[in-house]
Design an enzyme around this catalytic site. Structure first.
Site, mmCIF file in Angstrom:
data_model
loop_
_atom_site.group_PDB
_atom_site.id
_atom_site.type_symbol
_atom_site.label_atom_id
_atom_site.label_comp_id
_atom_site.label_asym_id
_atom_site.label_seq_id
_atom_site.Cartn_x
_atom_site.Cartn_y
_atom_site.Cartn_z
ATOM 1 N N ARG A 76 0.820 -1.208 0.000
ATOM 2 C CA ARG A 76 0.000 0.000 0.000
ATOM 3 C C ARG A 76 0.857 1.262 0.000
ATOM 4 O O ARG A 76 0.610 2.198 -0.711
ATOM 5 C CB ARG A 76 -0.898 -0.027 1.244
ATOM 6 N N TYR A 77 1.871 1.263 0.847
ATOM 7 C CA TYR A 77 2.746 2.437 0.973
ATOM 8 C C TYR A 77 3.986 2.214 0.099
ATOM 9 O O TYR A 77 4.365 1.068 -0.157
ATOM 10 C CB TYR A 77 3.152 2.622 2.439
ATOM 11 N N ARG A 116 7.197 0.115 1.919
ATOM 12 C CA ARG A 116 7.034 -0.994 2.859
ATOM 13 C C ARG A 116 5.863 -1.894 2.462
ATOM 14 O O ARG A 116 4.937 -1.432 1.790
ATOM 15 C CB ARG A 116 6.830 -0.481 4.289
ATOM 16 N N CYS A 155 -3.581 -18.002 14.826
ATOM 17 C CA CYS A 155 -3.278 -17.200 16.024
ATOM 18 C C CYS A 155 -3.437 -18.087 17.243
ATOM 19 O O CYS A 155 -4.160 -19.083 17.209
ATOM 20 C CB CYS A 155 -4.252 -16.042 16.132
ATOM 21 N N CYS A 172 -9.078 -13.211 18.581
ATOM 22 C CA CYS A 172 -9.626 -12.030 19.256
ATOM 23 C C CYS A 172 -10.977 -11.703 18.635
ATOM 24 O O CYS A 172 -11.116 -11.699 17.413
ATOM 25 C CB CYS A 172 -8.677 -10.847 19.082
ATOM 26 N N CYS A 202 -10.992 -8.893 15.990
ATOM 27 C CA CYS A 202 -9.973 -8.969 14.934
ATOM 28 C C CYS A 202 -10.486 -8.381 13.626
ATOM 29 O O CYS A 202 -11.565 -8.737 13.149
ATOM 30 C CB CYS A 202 -9.569 -10.424 14.720
ATOM 31 N N ARG A 233 -9.140 -8.976 10.805
ATOM 32 C CA ARG A 233 -8.977 -9.976 9.738
ATOM 33 C C ARG A 233 -9.781 -11.234 10.043
ATOM 34 O O ARG A 233 -9.358 -12.351 9.749
ATOM 35 C CB ARG A 233 -7.501 -10.322 9.566
ATOM 36 N N ASP A 267 -12.048 -0.962 13.356
ATOM 37 C CA ASP A 267 -12.366 -0.979 11.918
ATOM 38 C C ASP A 267 -13.819 -1.344 11.637
ATOM 39 O O ASP A 267 -14.531 -1.836 12.509
ATOM 40 C CB ASP A 267 -11.464 -2.008 11.215
ATOM 41 N N ASP A 308 -7.881 3.741 10.363
ATOM 42 C CA ASP A 308 -7.391 3.077 9.158
ATOM 43 C C ASP A 308 -8.489 3.257 8.115
ATOM 44 O O ASP A 308 -9.580 2.683 8.243
ATOM 45 C CB ASP A 308 -7.123 1.587 9.457
ATOM 46 N N LYS A 335 -3.486 4.579 7.317
ATOM 47 C CA LYS A 335 -3.761 5.111 8.654
ATOM 48 C C LYS A 335 -3.767 6.634 8.636
ATOM 49 O O LYS A 335 -2.794 7.248 8.188
ATOM 50 C CB LYS A 335 -2.709 4.601 9.636
HETATM 51 S S1 SF4 Z 1 -6.158 -9.455 16.444
HETATM 52 FE FE1 SF4 Z 1 -6.567 -11.042 14.886
HETATM 53 S S2 SF4 Z 1 -4.613 -11.416 13.892
HETATM 54 FE FE2 SF4 Z 1 -4.189 -10.365 15.836
HETATM 55 S S3 SF4 Z 1 -3.856 -12.032 17.311
HETATM 56 FE FE3 SF4 Z 1 -5.985 -11.464 17.452
HETATM 57 S S4 SF4 Z 1 -7.027 -12.895 16.063
HETATM 58 FE FE4 SF4 Z 1 -4.852 -12.924 15.524
#
Ligand code: SF4
Length: 427
Positions: A112-113, A116, A125, A129, A132, A134, A293, A330, A337
């Site tokens: 994107r940038y 980087r 993971c 979470c 999350c 993603r 997000d 974001d 960001k």
């Molecule tokens: S926020 Fe998402 S990518 Fe990061 S540790 Fe938690 S579940 Fe995994």
């Protein structure tokens, strides 16, 4: 009272991260048993439906941090345990709000940038979470990147000399075996233009025992290597996570932290101040505070932007500058960001800026009357400023930078679908 997992009465492998992974909690009944709670049948059914869409996975260590008698308000519980509110999908929600897939020119890469890339090397993971961003990918066994996909990502980086910074993310890169991660890092280090490697990992928080001496010994071979972790609440900083952070810091790995602003978890200036101060005590520099997000299933975690600005207002000036993260949104659609903060400039004339500080004191900064600016037409060969940097690449301004420059005639930026300008051109 914490959860009914007592590490001392458990098997001696409590601190063995493989044991933690093997005993990760993935069903509602086990959480009920370990916390000594019981959900009404209707709620239970809703929770089952939720985890069928967004799976649950909690390490025994992280579950042991939950205070069972007030679990519904517990910040650890809220980050780890599903809520039926995750099934509410708002009109503005998106599966990929940051357009990471759209900006992906090669397998595992988001570019994107200019200088980087994000290199998604794992989609596994230690814990899933609930907030999350993603969610669409994490835990999906169909999208685990294989070695061929990683190779494609490495080749892309090698083929683009502008890339000087690579951020390994996922999933969690530290869920990969040491040898495999060592291979990826060695391949990256062999690319001459890759100056900096960063790792984004939540294991120091949800599985601190993964930070073994062997892992740290391997990581420090690949300096300069940075690690950003993800702590959202002061209660997540425990003796075990402190030990993990200490090992990483002692290995010379600069540590940063990314916090997500989450309703009901940390949307409080006092909690945030305590968190930031605890982090710097552990040699972790607060880096970003993220506005939550627009990912699907996160509506119940989102706060108004004003809450984030209020938190930053209560940090700047009230605690050490290096304990204040940059609050960012974001941008949906892949704009990257964008920092947002309280306004400290009250007014401005041709030679004075009127500012206010954190106490509300208003003062004036007198600007120089005789500033001799260096005219810049990007003819760097003729410039009298002492640049003398071998590797300072010349570049053309982008966006607002272009409007501020003297070497470019652009004086306005017009969005592509501006009807007024289209009408003008049609006439
Ligand atoms: S926020 Fe998402 S990518 Fe990061 S540790 Fe938690 S579940 Fe995994």
């Amino acid at each position: 009272m914490a959860a009914k997992i007592d590490p001392t009465s458990q098997v001696s492998q409590w601190k063995d991260w493989h044991w933690q992974i093997r005993h990760a909690i993935k069903d509602i009944a086990t959480v009920e048993r370990l916390l000594g709670i019981r959900f009404p049948p209707e709620k239970r059914a809703e929770l089952e439906t939720t985890i069928a869409t967004f799976p649950m996975c909690i390490t025994p260590y992280y579950l042991s941090l939950i205070e069972a008698e007030d679990y519904e308000n517990d910040p650890v519980f809220m980050q780890a345990f599903p809520s039926e509110a995750e099934l509410i999908i708002e009109e503005c929600d998106m599966a990929d709000p940051l357009a990471e897939d759209t900006d992906s020119p090669a397998a595992c890469i988001t570019h994107r940038y200019p200088d980087r890339v994000l290199f998604l090397v794992s989609n596994v993971c230690a814990m899933y979470c609930r907030h999350c961003t993603r969610k669409r990918k994490v835990g999906d066994i169909d999208s685990i990147p294989d070695k061929a996909a990683i190779r494609e990502g490495l080749d892309y980086i090698a083929g683009h000399p502008a890339i000087r910074d690579v951020l390994l993310s996922g999933g969690d890169p530290l869920m990969l075996p040491d040898e495999y991660l060592d291979w990826i890092l060695s391949e990256l280090r062999a690319i001459p233009h890759v100056e900096v490697i960063r790792i984004g990992s939540r294991v120091p928080v949800v599985l601190p025992y993964r930070i073994t001496d062997e892992l740290v010994g391997m990581l420090k071979k690949h300096h300069p290597l940075y690690l950003n972790t993800h702590v959202n609440h002061p209660r997540e900083i425990t003796a075990s996570s402190r030990e993990a952070l200490r090992k990483l810091a002692d290995a010379g790995i600069p540590l940063g932290n990314q916090t997500v602003l989450l309703a009901g978890v940390n949307d409080c200036p006092r909690i945030m101040k305590s968190l930031m101060q605890k982090l710097v005590r552990e040699r972790v520099r607060p880096y970003y505070l993220y506005q939550c997000d627009l990912s699907e299933g996160l509506t119940h975690f989102r706060t108004p932007v004003g809450k984030g600005i209020e938190i930053i207002e209560s940090l700047i000036g009230h605690t050490s500058g290096f304990a204040v993260p940059t609050y960012v949104i974001d941008a949906p659609g892949g704009g990257g960001k964008i920092p947002v903060m309280p306004n400290y400039i009250i007014s401005w004339s041709t030679n004075k800026v009127v500012l206010r500080n954190y106490e509300g004191v208003i003062s004036t900064y007198r600007e120089p009357d005789n500033y001799q600016q260096i005219f810049c037409d990007r003819n760097c060969e003729a410039c009298t400023l002492q640049l003398k940097l071998d590797d300072a690449n010349e570049s053309k301004g982008v966006g607002i930078e272009k409007l501020l420059s003297d070497y470019d005639d652009t004086y306005m930026l017009i969005p592509q679908d501006n009807e007024r300008v289209d009408r003008r051109n049609d006439e």
